[in-house]
Design a protein around this motif. Structure first.
Motif, PDB file in Angstrom:
ATOM      1  N   ALA A   1      -8.894   4.032   1.372  1.00 60.07           N
ATOM      2  CA  ALA A   1      -7.678   3.691   2.113  1.00 60.07           C
ATOM      3  C   ALA A   1      -7.240   4.911   2.915  1.00 60.07           C
ATOM      4  N   THR A   2      -6.878   4.700   4.180  1.00 59.34           N
ATOM      5  CA  THR A   2      -6.470   5.817   5.024  1.00 59.34           C
ATOM      6  C   THR A   2      -5.148   5.510   5.711  1.00 59.34           C
TER       7      THR A   2
ATOM      8  N   GLU B   1       0.739   8.283  -3.917  1.00 59.32           N
ATOM      9  CA  GLU B   1       1.489   8.064  -5.153  1.00 59.32           C
ATOM     10  C   GLU B   1       1.206   6.669  -5.716  1.00 59.32           C
ATOM     11  N   ARG B   2       1.174   5.682  -4.832  1.00 61.75           N
ATOM     12  CA  ARG B   2       0.970   4.310  -5.285  1.00 61.75           C
ATOM     13  C   ARG B   2      -0.438   4.088  -5.815  1.00 61.75           C
ATOM     14  N   MET B   3      -1.437   4.791  -5.253  1.00 65.03           N
ATOM     15  CA  MET B   3      -2.828   4.592  -5.629  1.00 65.03           C
ATOM     16  C   MET B   3      -3.300   5.555  -6.710  1.00 65.03           C
ATOM     17  N   ALA B   4      -2.420   6.367  -7.227  1.00 63.80           N
ATOM     18  CA  ALA B   4      -2.810   7.382  -8.214  1.00 63.80           C
ATOM     19  C   ALA B   4      -3.451   6.770  -9.452  1.00 63.80           C
ATOM     20  N   ALA B   5      -3.051   5.561  -9.806  1.00 61.44           N
ATOM     21  CA  ALA B   5      -3.591   4.905 -11.005  1.00 61.44           C
ATOM     22  C   ALA B   5      -4.739   3.953 -10.680  1.00 61.44           C
ATOM     23  N   GLU B   6      -5.280   4.031  -9.448  1.00 61.80           N
ATOM     24  CA  GLU B   6      -6.358   3.130  -9.019  1.00 61.80           C
ATOM     25  C   GLU B   6      -7.647   3.928  -8.833  1.00 61.80           C
TER      26      GLU B   6
END
Length: 236
Positions: free
Chosen positions: A63-64, A76-81
């Motif tokens: 994702a960019t 921040e939102r993708m930190a757990a992905e």
């Protein structure tokens, strides 16, 4: 919906409003899935709503985002992905890569040199891979909402085909999507001077009008739509 006259918060409000249109997003998610391959990259991920729904369909996803503030929120939102890599990217670029596909929704209309951007996209995809785009359709629907959100153009199938051809890409699929959405968008933004915003009107559209439109367009491709959907293949 919100009055758009003199509203400096329009871009954030539009993004927030569209994020609540869950059925709309999932329809457009489905359109791209058959073409993603195993390692796609998305240009202009925003806050990652599409990325989160594409990622379960692929082993890896990149994702960019070009905007620094949104990039922070995206990371921040993708930190757990673990499947999703997040990075900054601005087109046009000289970077090259070997992704199976590139997907970019409602981004190309923001870029003045859209042919250069398409060539940059092609450099990020392996030979024979796919470029999957959705862009807003028809210049007559260009409104203050478009201008406030940085749109420099809207497309037809003809103008999209011309841009793809000039960029050296071979079109595999090209059609309009969301015919009823175009009528609603034009009436809201050009006639009533409103902008999409989280609220009952967006929810009613998404839960009642959108499913009917989607079902109809599975049977017959409409001669117009709110968006142009295109899949193109990079030169092999």
């Amino acid at each position: 919906m919100a009055d758009i006259t003199g509203d400096q918060r329009i871009q954030s409000e539009v993004l927030e409003g569209l994020a609540t249109a869950v059925n709309h997003r999932r329809w457009f998610i489905e359109l791209a899935v058959p073409y993603l391959g195993e390692n796609p990259i998305e240009i202009g991920s925003g806050l990652g709503d599409y990325a989160l729904e594409w990622a379960p369909h692929v082993p890896r996803f990149t994702a960019t985002e070009a905007d620094p503030d949104r990039l922070v929120l995206l990371k921040e939102r993708m930190a757990a992905e673990p499947k999703i890599e997040v990075r900054q990217m601005l087109l046009p670029t000289t970077e090259t890569a070997d992704h199976s596909a590139l997907v970019s929704y409602n981004v190309l209309e923001h870029i003045e040199d859209h042919v250069g951007a398409l060539r940059s996209m092609a450099q990020l995809v392996r030979p024979g891979g796919r470029i999957i785009l959705i862009v807003p359709a028809f210049m007559f629907a260009m409104s203050q909402v478009d201008i406030a959100t940085g749109h420099v153009r809207r497309y037809t199938k003809k103008t999209m085909r011309a841009a793809m051809t000039e960029a050296g890409l071979e079109i595999e699929k090209l059609h309009y999507a969301n015919a009823l959405g175009l009528i609603g968008y034009y009436m809201a933004t050009s006639v009533f001077k409103l902008a999409p915003k989280e609220g009952p009107m967006v929810k009613i559209y998404d839960t009642t009008v959108l499913p009917v439109t989607k079902a109809m367009e599975k049977v017959v491709r409409p001669p117009f739509g709110q968006s142009v959907f295109v899949v193109a293949r990079t030169p092999s």
